[in-house]
Design an enzyme around this catalytic site. Structure first.
Site, short mmCIF file in Angstrom:
data_model
loop_
_atom_site.label_atom_id
_atom_site.label_comp_id
_atom_site.label_asym_id
_atom_site.label_seq_id
_atom_site.Cartn_x
_atom_site.Cartn_y
_atom_site.Cartn_z
N GLY A 49 0.85 -1.35 0.31
CA GLY A 49 -0.16 -0.31 -0.28
C GLY A 49 1.14 1.02 -0.08
O GLY A 49 2.11 0.92 0.39
N CYS A 102 7.90 -1.33 5.92
CA CYS A 102 7.63 0.80 5.38
C CYS A 102 8.23 0.80 4.21
O CYS A 102 9.47 0.43 4.45
CB CYS A 102 7.21 1.05 6.65
N LEU A 103 8.27 0.93 3.00
CA LEU A 103 8.90 2.33 2.05
C LEU A 103 9.53 3.11 1.95
O LEU A 103 10.54 3.24 1.75
CB LEU A 103 7.80 2.31 0.73
N HIS A 144 -1.93 0.30 9.20
CA HIS A 144 -0.61 0.75 8.54
C HIS A 144 -1.23 2.33 7.78
O HIS A 144 -0.50 2.89 7.86
CB HIS A 144 -0.11 -0.23 8.27
N GLU A 145 -2.04 1.69 6.82
CA GLU A 145 -1.76 3.11 5.63
C GLU A 145 -2.59 4.68 6.60
O GLU A 145 -2.56 5.41 5.96
CB GLU A 145 -2.68 2.35 4.61
N HIS A 148 -0.66 6.15 8.75
CA HIS A 148 0.04 7.61 7.55
C HIS A 148 0.07 8.61 7.23
O HIS A 148 0.29 9.59 7.85
CB HIS A 148 0.63 6.84 6.43
#
Ligand code: NI
Length: 191
Positions: A49, A102-103, A144-145, A148
């Site tokens: 995501g 995480c990216l 998680h998304e 952000h």
């Protein structure tokens, strides 16, 4: 459509609370191109995501898609979904220690406690209201998304610092055990 730079932990845009998207703006080419860029960037980086503020867009929307993901081979599939102005409601006290990456947090993973039954609501990219429930391991990705958009990254939620590890160390020493926990969870919850 473009692959955009992914901001890294500590960047002020990632650390700030993102703003609501005006409902009447969702159809605008600018907002639609944000979504296209998020999808391109997520797929290019093999993310499960990505939130808009990870590519420098300080608004409340994220996309999720899980297929055969080399970063997370044990994750159940989730079709491509865009949620604008999301809200998440917790439906039960069932939780799971989710090992996450995480990216925006290069080469680091750790365990975060996530709820296993949630209701997600928001707008899709056509500007329609949508609402659905997510259960099981997949629910972790949505939380998680959504985090952000409030400037919260997974390291902020870690309660057991000994769970921090690099990606290669995770893959060598911890992935097999964790993937088995996920398999058991998926058997129980169906996702
Ligand atoms: Ni992330």
């Amino acid at each position: 459509m473009a692959i955009r730079e992914i901001l890294q932990i500590g960047h002020p845009v990632l650390a700030a609370r993102a703003q609501e998207v005006d409902e009447s703006d969702i159809h605008l080419p600018e907002v639609q191109s944000w979504i296209d860029d998020m999808i391109d960037t997520m797929r290019d980086a093999h993310g499960a995501g990505i939130a808009a503020n990870q590519i420098g867009i300080p608004y409340r929307l994220f996309v999720i898609e899980v297929g055969n993901n080399p970063r997370y081979p044990y994750k159940p599939a989730t079709p491509l979904t865009t949620v604008i102005n999301p809200s998440i409601r917790i439906l039960s006290d069932h939780t799971f220690e989710s090992n996450e990456g995480c990216l925006s947090v290069p080469n680091l993973r750790a365990n975060v406690t996530r709820y296993l039954e949630i209701a997600v609501s928001g707008f899709n990219r056509q500007g329609e209201r949508q609402s659905f429930e997510v259960r099981g391991y997949s629910a972790c990705t949505w939380q998680h998304e959504n985090d952000h958009l409030d400037g919260v990254l997974f390291p902020h939620r870690v309660t057991d610092p000994s769970s921090f590890c690099s990606w290669p160390v995770f893959q060598e020493f911890r992935q097999a055990e964790f993937a088995e926990q996920v398999r058991q969870l998926v058997r129980k919850w169906g996702a």
